[in-house]
Scaffold this motif. Structure first.
Motif, PDB file in Angstrom:
ATOM      1  N   PRO A  36      -3.732  20.472 -35.452  1.00 25.77           N
ATOM      2  CA  PRO A  36      -3.310  20.095 -34.183  1.00 25.77           C
ATOM      3  C   PRO A  36      -2.028  19.174 -34.582  1.00 25.77           C
ATOM      4  N   SER A  37      -1.888  18.721 -36.027  1.00 24.67           N
ATOM      5  CA  SER A  37      -1.074  17.577 -36.296  1.00 24.67           C
ATOM      6  C   SER A  37       0.033  18.247 -36.987  1.00 24.67           C
ATOM      7  N   ASN A  38       1.230  17.592 -36.865  1.00 27.34           N
ATOM      8  CA  ASN A  38       2.640  18.198 -37.217  1.00 27.34           C
ATOM      9  C   ASN A  38       2.796  17.543 -38.575  1.00 27.34           C
ATOM     10  N   PRO A  89       7.801  10.656 -29.451  1.00 27.33           N
ATOM     11  CA  PRO A  89       6.558   9.890 -29.223  1.00 27.33           C
ATOM     12  C   PRO A  89       5.034  10.631 -29.077  1.00 27.33           C
ATOM     13  N   ASP A  90       4.157  10.048 -29.702  1.00 29.31           N
ATOM     14  CA  ASP A  90       2.762  10.494 -29.466  1.00 29.31           C
ATOM     15  C   ASP A  90       2.538  11.942 -30.212  1.00 29.31           C
ATOM     16  N   THR A  91       3.413  12.114 -31.083  1.00 30.43           N
ATOM     17  CA  THR A  91       3.250  13.339 -31.979  1.00 30.43           C
ATOM     18  C   THR A  91       2.095  13.154 -33.029  1.00 30.43           C
ATOM     19  N   ALA A  92       1.049  13.923 -32.896  1.00 31.81           N
ATOM     20  CA  ALA A  92       0.057  13.814 -33.858  1.00 31.81           C
ATOM     21  C   ALA A  92       0.544  14.087 -35.316  1.00 31.81           C
ATOM     22  N   HIS A  93       0.317  13.123 -36.498  1.00 32.28           N
ATOM     23  CA  HIS A  93       0.585  13.396 -37.632  1.00 32.28           C
ATOM     24  C   HIS A  93      -0.708  13.333 -38.715  1.00 32.28           C
TER      25      HIS A  93
END
Ligand SMILES: N[C@@H](CCC(=O)NCCCC(=O)O)C(=O)O
Length: 256
Positions: A73-75, A88-92
């Motif tokens: 799910p992370s980028n 904002p709030d993007t999973a890394h």
């Protein structure tokens, strides 16, 4: 009993996600990737911690027979491809980026077989100098490639759209059909395809959905969809995993 090296199952590394569970970082991989290795590849999966400072790529690549780069799910963090800041709030997962991007380059150079899935495709494109769209669904003329998270997993990972298999490539040879139906669970997508990569499949909106690195000495294939999902029930998925497994077994038998 004498066990020849070649009798042992190929060892397939699955780079982990580094995830915070409570106060601690865990290195984890989804079981569906492990099952694709055990049930289809016939290999021995092991979850590879993404510890770039502690682990040597030479050590890893000298012992494994293949790498399965799983989704997540992370980028990929956009600074790796000079992209704009994430929303904002993007999973890394910086630990995974720091490990997989150089691992991909080293593995390709050494001819270690690689099968990359979803985020794995995105990592591979970035590792080789390409770039990503971060929210494909917001681009004019592009499909929405995301899953509907309100639905069951069976629906989320079920058939979503067709892709065209480009003639003359690995997928065309493996699959022998001009179009296939794939699932789709991603926001990011290939923007600039890295130099030297061959597009193997494209969606009807033009998004590259699979590629290979023809110049690399070993088997390699990257797909944007999720063939690990119920892999044994899908002939297209089986064909890809079996080809990957054959390459891994050959590496085991010949010592790479
Ligand atoms: N975060 C990226 C990559 C999407 C991805 O890998 N999805 C899989 C989620 C979990 C799994 O099935 O492994 C994007 O959104 O494009």
């Amino acid at each position: 009993m004498v066990v020849r090296m070649s009798d042992r199952k190929p060892l397939i590394a699955i780079p982990a996600d580094a995830r915070l569970l409570g106060p601690h970082v865990f290195h984890a991989a989804a079981e569906k990737y492990l099952r694709a290795v055990t049930d289809v590849v016939g290999g021995l999966p092991f979850i590879l911690p993404v510890m770039a400072e502690q682990l040597s790529f030479d050590d890893v690549l000298g012992r494994v027979d293949g790498i399965l780069l799983p989704g997540s799910p992370s980028n990929v963090e956009p600074h790796h491809y000079d992209g704009p800041p994430s929303a904002p709030d993007t999973a890394h997962d910086p630990a995974r980026d720091a490990f997989t991007l150089p691992l991909i380059q080293a593995a390709l150079a050494r001819g270690v077989p690689i099968f990359a899935i979803c985020r794995g495709l995105q990592e591979m494109n970035v590792a080789l100098g390409g770039s990503l769209h971060q929210r494909v669904q917001e681009l004019p003329g592009m499909q929405d490639h995301r899953e509907d998270t309100t639905q069951s997993l069976e629906v989320q990972y079920g058939p979503s759209h067709e892709v065209s298999i480009l003639p003359g490539g690995l997928l065309a040879d493996l699959l022998g059909q001009p179009r296939i139906l794939v699932n789709s669970l991603h926001w990011q997508g290939v923007d600039r395809l890295a130099p030297g990569l061959r597009a193997e499949a494209v969606a009807d909106d033009g998004l590259v959905e699979a590629f290979t690195v023809p110049s690399a000495p070993g088997f390699n294939l990257a797909v944007q969809w999720h063939p690990e999902w119920h892999a044994t029930e899908n002939p297209v998925s089986m064909a890809m995993f079996i080809a990957f497994g054959d390459a891994c077994r050959l590496r085991r038998q010949t010592g790479g």
